[in-house]
Design a protein around this motif. Structure first.
Motif, PDB file in Angstrom:
ATOM      1  N   THR A 267       0.857  -1.189   0.000  1.00  0.00           N
ATOM      2  CA  THR A 267       0.000   0.000   0.000  1.00  0.00           C
ATOM      3  C   THR A 267       0.895   1.241   0.000  1.00  0.00           C
ATOM      4  OG1 THR A 267      -1.597  -1.245   1.308  1.00  0.00           O
ATOM      5  CG2 THR A 267      -1.901   1.150   1.165  1.00  0.00           C
ATOM      6  N   THR A 268       0.630   2.179  -0.930  1.00  0.00           N
ATOM      7  CA  THR A 268       1.533   3.325  -1.101  1.00  0.00           C
ATOM      8  C   THR A 268       0.899   4.661  -0.772  1.00  0.00           C
ATOM      9  OG1 THR A 268       1.009   3.924  -3.410  1.00  0.00           O
ATOM     10  CG2 THR A 268       2.501   2.064  -3.070  1.00  0.00           C
TER      11      THR A 268
ATOM     12  N   THR B 222       2.388  -2.221   4.059  1.00  0.00           N
ATOM     13  CA  THR B 222       3.132  -1.235   3.289  1.00  0.00           C
ATOM     14  C   THR B 222       4.592  -1.643   3.368  1.00  0.00           C
ATOM     15  OG1 THR B 222       3.507   1.113   2.851  1.00  0.00           O
ATOM     16  CG2 THR B 222       3.505   0.422   5.165  1.00  0.00           C
ATOM     17  N   CYS B 223       5.451  -0.893   2.691  1.00  0.00           N
ATOM     18  CA  CYS B 223       6.878  -1.219   2.657  1.00  0.00           C
ATOM     19  C   CYS B 223       7.684  -0.081   3.268  1.00  0.00           C
ATOM     20  CB  CYS B 223       7.342  -1.449   1.220  1.00  0.00           C
ATOM     21  SG  CYS B 223       6.407  -2.700   0.334  1.00  0.00           S
ATOM     22  N   THR B 224       8.856  -0.408   3.756  1.00  0.00           N
ATOM     23  CA  THR B 224       9.703   0.571   4.429  1.00  0.00           C
ATOM     24  C   THR B 224       9.931   1.802   3.567  1.00  0.00           C
ATOM     25  OG1 THR B 224      10.859  -1.383   5.251  1.00  0.00           O
ATOM     26  CG2 THR B 224      11.798   0.766   5.808  1.00  0.00           C
ATOM     27  N   HIS B 225      10.211   1.595   2.285  1.00  0.00           N
ATOM     28  CA  HIS B 225      10.564   2.741   1.430  1.00  0.00           C
ATOM     29  C   HIS B 225       9.402   3.700   1.217  1.00  0.00           C
ATOM     30  CE1 HIS B 225       9.946  -0.885  -1.249  1.00  0.00           C
ATOM     31  NE2 HIS B 225       8.972  -0.103  -1.682  1.00  0.00           N
ATOM     32  N   TYR B 226       8.163   3.223   1.323  1.00  0.00           N
ATOM     33  CA  TYR B 226       7.029   4.129   1.128  1.00  0.00           C
ATOM     34  C   TYR B 226       6.825   5.068   2.313  1.00  0.00           C
ATOM     35  CZ  TYR B 226       5.757   1.334  -2.936  1.00  0.00           C
ATOM     36  OH  TYR B 226       5.765   0.708  -4.157  1.00  0.00           O
ATOM     37  N   MET B 227       7.404   4.722   3.445  1.00  0.00           N
ATOM     38  CA  MET B 227       7.344   5.605   4.612  1.00  0.00           C
ATOM     39  C   MET B 227       8.614   6.453   4.750  1.00  0.00           C
ATOM     40  SD  MET B 227       5.581   3.039   7.401  1.00  0.00           S
ATOM     41  CE  MET B 227       6.575   1.621   6.923  1.00  0.00           C
TER      42      MET B 227
END
Length: 467
Positions: free
Chosen positions: A247-248, A272-277
């Motif tokens: 989820t982005t 979600t993924c680490t890079h999106y935060m």
């Protein structure tokens, strides 16, 4: 390392709390947690004073040894071990035919069963334990017979996509949801509306808009939300467990929130993924970093990154994963046209310290909450009751983490095949000291110390999401 081991004097962190104590390992399992003075004399004692003793992290979204990465199982699992990840779940892809694949025709493209067999055959050098998701990419009714065998083989989650090339129609997806609901399996969906994204991409290509700033404009946040709304509604109607991958955006997360409020989390979960935060679409304005930051779906706005972290903190988003995929810098920078650059980013080695810095060092989450979203929740959601926990009787998958150690990310230290990192130059506080997989020390102070092949394939259960 075999036999009995006690990790003493550390801060033991579980999904429900933390305390000063010790962990007793015997025969690949956690025998007990508590006061080491009460344990029988083991062969090995490890002093973890000043450090955290946590369950090994579980990453349910990883790409190894296929068309979406240059990593082998050995290189990718080495990165995982160095990053405190003791279990990952990779994808076995039903073959499809477009410009991205090596298959010349549908007849040459592998079936889902063949894809699973291929993945297992490639994993002989894996260092940590792994499972597989099966990815449906073609509308072939014969796949339902394959899915019966695949579910029986302990592959209890099926991925589908809505994007061009590997995507399937809502009609076929609805049929898969109904099939999986009857079996109690999990459906994972990558959601972006193919019509809008395809139209915008073709428009920008015609107009010669080659600069990377146009990449996120070609896949806007509302396309993710539109497709998520369709997919989650179909899943709910069929009674199928729905897991939203990577989820982005706030808009997509809001769709999931609405569904959870109406129907409960027994049916709707997401990651979600680490890079999106950590990163935003501003990266696409940087000429050097822009191609390295091409990820599908794209990085979003500051407001989206903040909203995603908030949703992780409140439990709306259950899991923080990596969506790990490795390419070389040369591959990522070989074209000036954003649409010709391969999407993906290597993250297995750095996700835990990055998220620790982002969420815990900032004071926004506790260590137990970190364990929930990076270990306990993914294990429970994907049918791995022996993983993601320090409960006695479970696998002795453990990471000893030094919360005070500072280091600077340097891609020269990558165990993954990629020769770059989006996190290059980031100064982080908190580092993995040791990683154990079923009681075996596999990574120690930045070095792999186990022989390749220690990892096992995991046959997963049909999960119960009522937790």
């Amino acid at each position: 390392m075999t036999g009995e081991t006690v990790i003493k004097n550390g801060t033991v962190v579980t999904e429900s709390g933390s305390f000063q104590g010790s962990v007793y390992i015997k025969d690949e399992k956690i025998k007990a947690i508590g006061d080491h003075e009460s344990f029988s004399s083991p062969g090995t004692i490890i002093d973890a004073e000043g450090k955290l003793v946590m369950p090994g992290m579980v990453d349910p979204h990883v790409h190894l040894d296929d068309v979406f990465t240059m990593d082998s199982y050995e290189s990718g699992s080495s990165a995982a071990a160095l990053g405190g990840i003791t279990t990952f779940i990779d994808f076995a892809w039903q073959g499809w035919v477009d410009e991205t694949t090596p298959w010349g025709s549908a007849e040459e493209a592998p079936s889902l069963t063949q894809a699973v067999a291929r993945k297992k055959s490639k994993a002989s050098e894996v260092l940590v334990d792994y499972g597989l998701h099966a990815s449906v990419t073609r509308e072939d009714i014969r796949v339902f017979e394959e899915l019966r065998d695949i579910l029986a083989d302990g592959i209890t989650s099926i991925k589908m996509l809505t994007i061009n090339g590997v995507g399937i129609s809502n009609g076929f997806m609805d049929s898969v949801f109904r099939f999986l609901a009857d079996k109690g399996a999990v459906a994972m969906v990558h959601t972006e509306d193919p019509s809008v994204c395809g139209h915008l991409t073709e428009k920008f290509q015609r107009e010669g808009k080659t600069d990377f700033v146009w990449f996120p404009e070609s896949r806007p946040d509302y396309t993710e939300a539109m497709a998520a709304d369709d997919a989650v509604q179909m899943a709910i109607e069929s009674g199928c467990k729905y897991y939203g991958v990577h989820t982005t955006s706030k808009k997509a997360a809001d769709v999931l929130v609405s569904s959870q409020l109406k129907h409960g989390k027994e049916l709707v979960r997401a990651e979600t993924c680490t890079h999106y935060m950590k990163f935003t679409e501003e990266i696409y304005e940087d000429e050097e970093k822009a191609p390295l930051g091409k990820i599908i779906p794209p990085l979003r706005t500051d407001a989206d990154a903040e909203s995603l972290l908030e949703y992780v903190m409140t439990g709306t988003l259950d899991v923080v994963s990596t969506d790990h995929g490795s390419y070389s810098r040369a591959d990522k920078t070989k074209s000036e046209n954003w649409w010709d650059v391969a999407p993906g980013s290597p993250s297995l080695q750095y996700s835990l310290p990055v998220f620790h810095d982002l969420a815990v060092n900032s004071g926004r989450m506790s260590y137990s909450e970190l364990v929930q979203v990076m270990a306990y929740n993914p294990a429970q959601l994907f049918g791995l009751p022996e993983k993601g926990s320090l409960e006695p009787g479970t696998d002795a998958d453990i990471v000893i983490f030094d919360p005070d150690k500072e280091f600077v990310v340097n891609s020269k230290n990558n165990a993954a095949a990629a020769d770059y990192s989006l996190y290059e130059g980031q100064k982080l506080t908190g580092a993995v000291d040791k990683t154990f997989v079923r009681g075996e020390l596999v990574a120690d102070n930045g070095h792999i110390v186990a022989e390749p092949g220690h990892g096992h394939f995991l046959e997963r259960e049909l999960p119960d999401w009522d937790f």
